[in-house]
Design a protein around this motif. Structure first.
Motif, short mmCIF file in Angstrom:
data_model
loop_
_atom_site.label_atom_id
_atom_site.label_comp_id
_atom_site.label_asym_id
_atom_site.label_seq_id
_atom_site.Cartn_x
_atom_site.Cartn_y
_atom_site.Cartn_z
N ARG A 155 0.84 -1.26 -0.07
CA ARG A 155 -0.10 0.08 -0.04
C ARG A 155 0.62 1.22 -0.08
NH1 ARG A 155 -5.34 -0.68 2.15
NH2 ARG A 155 -6.05 -2.86 2.37
N LEU A 156 1.86 1.19 0.66
CA LEU A 156 2.84 2.29 0.82
C LEU A 156 3.50 2.62 -0.58
CD1 LEU A 156 4.59 4.82 2.26
CD2 LEU A 156 5.96 2.81 2.95
N LYS A 157 4.16 1.58 -1.36
CA LYS A 157 4.62 1.76 -2.51
C LYS A 157 3.86 2.16 -3.68
CE LYS A 157 6.62 -2.32 -2.42
NZ LYS A 157 7.22 -3.66 -3.03
N LEU A 158 2.30 1.86 -3.31
CA LEU A 158 1.45 2.29 -4.37
C LEU A 158 1.03 3.73 -4.04
CD1 LEU A 158 -1.20 -0.61 -4.49
CD2 LEU A 158 0.27 0.04 -6.15
N ALA A 159 0.99 4.10 -2.80
CA ALA A 159 0.72 5.57 -2.18
C ALA A 159 2.06 6.21 -2.86
CB ALA A 159 0.73 5.74 -0.74
N GLN A 160 3.00 6.01 -2.83
CA GLN A 160 4.22 6.73 -3.14
C GLN A 160 4.13 6.93 -4.85
OE1 GLN A 160 7.51 4.39 -1.93
NE2 GLN A 160 7.56 5.49 0.09
N ILE A 161 3.55 5.76 -5.62
CA ILE A 161 3.43 5.89 -7.02
C ILE A 161 2.52 6.95 -7.43
CG2 ILE A 161 2.67 4.85 -9.02
CD1 ILE A 161 4.68 2.85 -8.71
N PHE A 162 1.29 6.72 -6.76
CA PHE A 162 0.09 7.78 -6.89
C PHE A 162 -0.08 9.06 -6.55
CE2 PHE A 162 -2.45 3.50 -7.18
CZ PHE A 162 -2.06 3.01 -8.27
N SER A 163 1.14 9.53 -5.63
CA SER A 163 1.19 10.67 -5.04
C SER A 163 1.80 11.65 -6.08
CB SER A 163 2.27 10.59 -3.87
OG SER A 163 1.68 10.13 -2.86
N ASN A 164 2.25 11.30 -7.18
CA ASN A 164 2.83 12.17 -8.30
C ASN A 164 2.41 11.71 -9.64
OD1 ASN A 164 4.75 13.98 -6.81
ND2 ASN A 164 5.53 11.85 -6.16
#
Length: 487
Positions: A107-116
């Motif tokens: 979930r964290l890695k997905l959040a990092q990708i979707f943040s930009n």
């Protein structure tokens, strides 16, 4: 016309002496939504890493015309800034990364990708540790994504909802199909039917020619017999005896030549092998293993906790004999904890005294004894060798794979052999915790066929929605501290 984002030309990648990828040309366009499928070890992740610039090809060129973000399931995430709303939506804990579970790291890695915003996304197995809610969030985030999307995934539900092209990697070759995963399967089925029609046509034509050749040879034999049965009296009565004999010999040879010509046509026919049929393998149980309890696993007023957190509060259930039972629920709801409590025959659980339980858990399997894959299976099963080979073949153990030392198997191979051993083993109840994780789509489909042919009781946990729909006779969900049968 859409712009090209990535272009691969004359690319070759080898591992040891094996050609992993051989790509004359392959292109990703600006708004492509591509799902990459193929058996484990065929080069799916290698292809993604090539496009992401993580590895270099031995031959050929890879040109990038846009910026791509890369998601790798196996890499531990680094601590970076994450969009505040996404952090809340994904229920990310406010703690150090080393304390994150596998699902929370994903979930964290997905959040990092979707943040930009990125012009392109290369994503490798994003749903391995996600629950159904996390998978749905992932799909919703990417449904209206404006850019090129390339995903390696074994999740058929995700592929059906997100992609419009399938790249199938097999034998080093990448074949493109238009449509989502279900449409790809339909195209493969059509190819299989056409292949069967070509095989039937070949068999019919071969049979026709063989019969014609046989008829010609019989005719030649009759001419030979006729020549041999002319009496001396008849021969003298013939004014032109020499001419008649020569004429019959010539006729006989002509028929023989015609028969040979037909046989040559048979040899020149292009042979079409019959397509392989994936049959359901039946796992019949011995009388000694048969259970007679109507409900071999039951719970009465079960209380289940994880530390201070209550997972189940006075929950009662009865799992029916001979059924495949799915347990679903959000990450952290207690699915795996419930399985372990059942296996430990904890308080509130009643299990048939004749139950012999085979267990598959998410873990690294270690083998201690030096033996081949085939020896390992034969030592742990009462089935004959042909059945064992058939099951192993379904799980992609073919040829020299059967001679591999189990101690040298890769993680994916170890998972597959453990699953084979469970279905061929001396058990009457199987308990499987996320059995489809790390399996390719083809092995998941083989596992589905195993479950259809298994006579015992199966209890499993899975977030794979398509898998659950295909194999479960009944589905339970953990919600509000109860185990509820879903209608």
């Amino acid at each position: 016309m859409e712009n090209v984002c990535i272009e691969l030309e004359n690319v070759e990648v080898s591992f040891l002496d094996r050609l992993v990828l051989d790509i004359p040309r392959l292109a990703v366009y600006q708004f492509d939504r591509i799902g990459i499928v193929g058996k484990n070890g065929t080069g799916k992740s290698t292809l993604l890493k090539l496009m992401g610039g993580k590895i270099k090809p031995e031959k050929g060129s890879i040109k990038h015309f846009m910026n791509f973000a890369y998601f790798d399931q196996l890499i531990t995430p680094e601590k970076t800034e994450v969009d505040y709303d996404l952090k809340g939506k994904l229920s990310l804990p406010d703690t150090e990364i080393e304390n994150f579970s596998g699902g929370e790291q994903t979930r964290l890695k997905l959040a990092q990708i979707f943040s930009n915003y990125h012009e392109g996304l290369l994503i490798d197995e994003p749903t391995t540790h996600l629950d159904a809610e996390g998978i749905q969030f992932f799909i919703e985030e990417l449904t209206y994504y404006y850019g090129a999307l390339i995903i390696v995934s074994h999740d058929r539900y995700l592929l059906d909802n997100l992609v419009t092209k399938i790249w199938e990697v097999e034998g080093g070759i990448v074949t493109e199909y238009t449509g989502n995963y279900s449409e790809y399967v339909a195209q493969k089925e059509l190819q299989k039917r056409q292949h069967q029609e070509q095989h039937d046509k070949y068999v019919k034509e071969k049979s026709r020619l063989m019969k014609a050749a046989e008829a010609k040879m019989k005719k030649a034999e009759k001419i030979t017999q006729a020549n041999g049965h002319i009496s001396k009296k008849e021969a003298k009565a013939k004014a032109n005896k020499m001419f008649m004999t020569k004429s019959k010999d010539t006729s006989q040879k002509a028929v023989q030549r015609a028969a040979k010509a037909i046989e040559q046509r048979v040899e020149q026919l292009e042979a079409v092998e019959a397509p392989k049929e994936e049959e359901v393998i039946r796992f019949h149980q011995s009388g000694a293993l048969q259970l007679h309890n109507k409900f071999p696993i039951m719970a009465d007023q079960l209380m289940l906790k994880a530390g201070e957190k209550t997972l189940l509060d006075k929950s009662s259930f009865q799992f029916p004999l001979g059924k495949t039972i799915a347990i679903t629920g959000k990450n952290g709801s207690g699915k795996t904890t419930l399985l372990r409590h059942i296996l430990q025959r904890g308080d509130g659980i009643t299990i048939s005294p004749k139950a012999v339980i085979g267990i598959y858990e998410q873990m690294d399997y270690q083998f201690t004894k030096d033996e081949t894959v085939l020896e390992f299976m034969k030592d742990r099963s009462d089935y004959d060798e042909s059945k064992i080979r058939s099951v192993l073949h379904s799980m992609s153990f073919t040829g020299n794979d059967l001679k591999k030392n189990v101690c040298n198997l890769s993680g994916g191979e170890a998972i597959r052999i453990v699953l084979c051993q469970l279905f061929l083993g001396r058990y009457n109840i199987l308990v499987l915790d996320e059995p489809t994780n790390f399996l390719d789509v083809f092995c998941i489909e083989a596992l589905e066929r195993f479950l259809k042919g298994y006579e015992g009781t199966v209890l499993f946990v899975s977030h794979d929605q398509t898998f659950v729909e295909r194999v479960a006779d009944c589905v339970y969900v953990i919600e509000e501290q109860k185990l509820v049968l879903r209608s």
